[in-house]
Structure formats: C-alpha cells, structure tokens
Design a protein around this motif. Structure first.
Motif, PDB file in Angstrom:
ATOM      1  N   GLU A  39      28.436  42.022  53.096  1.00 33.66           N
ATOM      2  CA  GLU A  39      28.941  42.496  51.808  1.00 33.66           C
ATOM      3  C   GLU A  39      28.413  41.674  50.634  1.00 33.66           C
ATOM      4  OE1 GLU A  39      30.926  45.261  51.576  1.00 33.66           O
ATOM      5  OE2 GLU A  39      30.672  45.453  53.740  1.00 33.66           O
ATOM      6  N   THR A  40      27.801  40.517  50.905  1.00 35.98           N
ATOM      7  CA  THR A  40      27.296  39.642  49.848  1.00 35.98           C
ATOM      8  C   THR A  40      26.097  40.280  49.148  1.00 35.98           C
ATOM      9  OG1 THR A  40      28.044  37.680  51.027  1.00 35.98           O
ATOM     10  CG2 THR A  40      26.352  37.347  49.362  1.00 35.98           C
ATOM     11  N   THR A  41      26.104  40.218  47.812  1.00 38.83           N
ATOM     12  CA  THR A  41      24.983  40.718  47.011  1.00 38.83           C
ATOM     13  C   THR A  41      24.624  39.651  45.981  1.00 38.83           C
ATOM     14  OG1 THR A  41      26.296  41.712  45.230  1.00 38.83           O
ATOM     15  CG2 THR A  41      25.937  43.063  47.209  1.00 38.83           C
ATOM     16  N   LYS A  42      23.697  39.961  45.101  1.00 37.62           N
ATOM     17  CA  LYS A  42      23.356  39.017  44.033  1.00 37.62           C
ATOM     18  C   LYS A  42      24.493  38.869  43.028  1.00 37.62           C
ATOM     19  CE  LYS A  42      20.887  42.269  41.024  1.00 37.62           C
ATOM     20  NZ  LYS A  42      21.774  42.245  39.911  1.00 37.62           N
ATOM     21  N   ASP A  43      25.438  39.807  43.041  1.00 36.81           N
ATOM     22  CA  ASP A  43      26.531  39.799  42.078  1.00 36.81           C
ATOM     23  C   ASP A  43      27.900  39.462  42.674  1.00 36.81           C
ATOM     24  OD1 ASP A  43      24.960  40.424  39.829  1.00 36.81           O
ATOM     25  OD2 ASP A  43      24.952  42.533  40.400  1.00 36.81           O
ATOM     26  N   ASN A  44      27.940  39.105  43.965  1.00 40.77           N
ATOM     27  CA  ASN A  44      29.205  38.670  44.551  1.00 40.77           C
ATOM     28  C   ASN A  44      28.949  37.834  45.803  1.00 40.77           C
ATOM     29  OD1 ASN A  44      29.068  40.284  46.942  1.00 40.77           O
ATOM     30  ND2 ASN A  44      29.872  42.012  45.826  1.00 40.77           N
ATOM     31  N   PHE A  45      29.903  37.001  46.113  1.00 41.76           N
ATOM     32  CA  PHE A  45      29.871  36.240  47.353  1.00 41.76           C
ATOM     33  C   PHE A  45      31.299  35.868  47.716  1.00 41.76           C
ATOM     34  CE2 PHE A  45      29.339  33.151  43.962  1.00 41.76           C
ATOM     35  CZ  PHE A  45      30.142  32.079  44.325  1.00 41.76           C
ATOM     36  N   CYS A  46      31.503  35.541  48.962  1.00 42.34           N
ATOM     37  CA  CYS A  46      32.831  35.225  49.467  1.00 42.34           C
ATOM     38  C   CYS A  46      32.892  33.732  49.794  1.00 42.34           C
ATOM     39  CB  CYS A  46      33.104  36.050  50.715  1.00 42.34           C
ATOM     40  SG  CYS A  46      34.764  35.828  51.378  1.00 42.34           S
ATOM     41  N   ILE A  47      33.937  33.061  49.299  1.00 40.45           N
ATOM     42  CA  ILE A  47      34.115  31.654  49.639  1.00 40.45           C
ATOM     43  C   ILE A  47      35.333  31.497  50.537  1.00 40.45           C
ATOM     44  CG2 ILE A  47      32.924  30.709  47.637  1.00 40.45           C
ATOM     45  CD1 ILE A  47      35.543  30.281  46.269  1.00 40.45           C
ATOM     46  N   THR A  48      35.315  30.443  51.337  1.00 42.11           N
ATOM     47  CA  THR A  48      36.401  30.221  52.276  1.00 42.11           C
ATOM     48  C   THR A  48      36.726  28.743  52.392  1.00 42.11           C
ATOM     49  OG1 THR A  48      37.145  30.601  54.553  1.00 42.11           O
ATOM     50  CG2 THR A  48      34.803  30.120  54.255  1.00 42.11           C
ATOM     51  N   ASP A  49      37.957  28.480  52.765  1.00 42.69           N
ATOM     52  CA  ASP A  49      38.378  27.126  53.099  1.00 42.69           C
ATOM     53  C   ASP A  49      38.486  26.985  54.614  1.00 42.69           C
ATOM     54  OD1 ASP A  49      40.642  28.600  53.670  1.00 42.69           O
ATOM     55  OD2 ASP A  49      41.952  27.510  52.291  1.00 42.69           O
ATOM     56  N   GLY A  50      37.974  27.974  55.333  1.00 40.86           N
ATOM     57  CA  GLY A  50      38.032  27.999  56.785  1.00 40.86           C
ATOM     58  C   GLY A  50      39.172  28.849  57.319  1.00 40.86           C
ATOM     59  N   GLU A  51      40.110  29.205  56.449  1.00 38.75           N
ATOM     60  CA  GLU A  51      41.245  30.027  56.858  1.00 38.75           C
ATOM     61  C   GLU A  51      41.408  31.270  55.999  1.00 38.75           C
ATOM     62  OE1 GLU A  51      44.907  27.895  57.375  1.00 38.75           O
ATOM     63  OE2 GLU A  51      43.869  26.163  58.205  1.00 38.75           O
ATOM     64  N   SER A  52      41.203  31.134  54.695  1.00 41.46           N
ATOM     65  CA  SER A  52      41.379  32.238  53.750  1.00 41.46           C
ATOM     66  C   SER A  52      40.056  32.533  53.061  1.00 41.46           C
ATOM     67  CB  SER A  52      42.454  31.878  52.726  1.00 41.46           C
ATOM     68  OG  SER A  52      43.686  31.696  53.376  1.00 41.46           O
ATOM     69  N   TYR A  53      39.990  33.713  52.444  1.00 51.34           N
ATOM     70  CA  TYR A  53      38.741  34.181  51.849  1.00 51.34           C
ATOM     71  C   TYR A  53      38.997  34.706  50.445  1.00 51.34           C
ATOM     72  CZ  TYR A  53      37.393  33.835  56.677  1.00 51.34           C
ATOM     73  OH  TYR A  53      37.159  33.353  57.931  1.00 51.34           O
ATOM     74  N   LEU A  54      38.089  34.367  49.526  1.00 50.55           N
ATOM     75  CA  LEU A  54      38.200  34.796  48.134  1.00 50.55           C
ATOM     76  C   LEU A  54      36.834  35.283  47.680  1.00 50.55           C
ATOM     77  CD1 LEU A  54      40.058  34.808  45.555  1.00 50.55           C
ATOM     78  CD2 LEU A  54      38.969  32.624  44.981  1.00 50.55           C
ATOM     79  N   TRP A  55      36.795  36.514  47.167  1.00 44.35           N
ATOM     80  CA  TRP A  55      35.543  37.057  46.651  1.00 44.35           C
ATOM     81  C   TRP A  55      35.317  36.601  45.210  1.00 44.35           C
ATOM     82  CZ3 TRP A  55      31.562  39.257  49.008  1.00 44.35           C
ATOM     83  CH2 TRP A  55      31.748  39.651  50.321  1.00 44.35           C
ATOM     84  N   CYS A  56      34.103  36.221  44.922  1.00 43.81           N
ATOM     85  CA  CYS A  56      33.681  35.809  43.582  1.00 43.81           C
ATOM     86  C   CYS A  56      32.722  36.881  43.079  1.00 43.81           C
ATOM     87  CB  CYS A  56      32.973  34.461  43.644  1.00 43.81           C
ATOM     88  SG  CYS A  56      33.974  33.181  44.429  1.00 43.81           S
ATOM     89  N   ASN A  57      33.045  37.474  41.940  1.00 41.87           N
ATOM     90  CA  ASN A  57      32.263  38.589  41.408  1.00 41.87           C
ATOM     91  C   ASN A  57      31.702  38.250  40.041  1.00 41.87           C
ATOM     92  OD1 ASN A  57      33.076  40.453  43.582  1.00 41.87           O
ATOM     93  ND2 ASN A  57      35.091  40.198  42.673  1.00 41.87           N
ATOM     94  N   ARG A  58      30.416  38.525  39.867  1.00 44.25           N
ATOM     95  CA  ARG A  58      29.787  38.329  38.553  1.00 44.25           C
ATOM     96  C   ARG A  58      30.282  39.420  37.617  1.00 44.25           C
ATOM     97  NH1 ARG A  58      24.605  36.083  37.640  1.00 44.25           N
ATOM     98  NH2 ARG A  58      24.074  36.601  39.795  1.00 44.25           N
TER      99      ARG A  58
END
Length: 108
Positions: A39-58
């Motif tokens: 799902e990662t593109t040049k305008d978004n990526f997903c970050i994690t702390d190893g348990e939860s996930y947060l999408w970062c969107n340009r």
C-alpha cells in the motif's frame, strides 16, 4: 448495527506543519520503523512501533497528516512524533482539527 466488514478510521494532524519527507527520514530517530507493504506509495507510508500502525499521508506540497484504521492503538506513536517535533497531534474528534468550521455541524 455496525457493518462487520467496515473498517473505522481516525484522522490526525499536527498542530504545526511537519514535512512529510523530514518525517520519513527521521522515523528511526523517533524510535519507530517504516512498515514495508504493497500500500506504500510516494505519498504515503505506514509507521509502526512493532505493535500498532499509523499511516502518514502527504497533503499539499510536503505536509503530513496521519490516519489509523480499526482498533489500532496509536497513542504511543503519536506521542513519540509529537515529542520529537515539539508539537501536539490533534484528532479529528477535537474541535481544533477543523479550524474555523463549525464543529457541531460536522458532527451531525
């Protein structure tokens, strides 16, 4: 009745602008990692702390907003980002997220 196939999402934005590219470069300095997926593109990526996930969107030219899906617990991730950049992260459930718009009208 809630549709069982429906995925609930919550959007967040920083109280001050954060560069999308700067966040991407500094993820590991914050103590988080980028989750590689299809799902990662040049305008978004997903970050994690190893348990939860947060999408970062340009948004716009190089600003960032965040989105969590489902019952994902992202408070720790948001606090780490906020502390690193010395800002607050605002939920769409807070009036401040919507700026000058009438919050009560939006909630209806």
């Amino acid at each position: 009745m809630i549709n069982e196939g429906m995925i609930m999402a919550t959007n967040y934005r920083p109280s001050e602008e954060i560069s999308f590219n700067k966040l991407r470069k500094e993820v590991e300095d914050i103590g988080l990692s980028i989750e590689d997926n299809d799902e990662t593109t040049k305008d978004n990526f997903c970050i994690t702390d190893g348990e939860s996930y947060l999408w970062c969107n340009r948004v716009g030219k190089d600003d960032v907003e965040f989105c969590k899906f489902g019952a994902n617990y992202v408070t720790d991730i948001l606090e780490q980002i906020g502390a690193h950049f010395s800002i607050d992260i605002i939920s769409e459930h807070d009036e401040e997220f919507w700026g000058d718009e009438d919050f009560e009208q939006i909630e209806e």
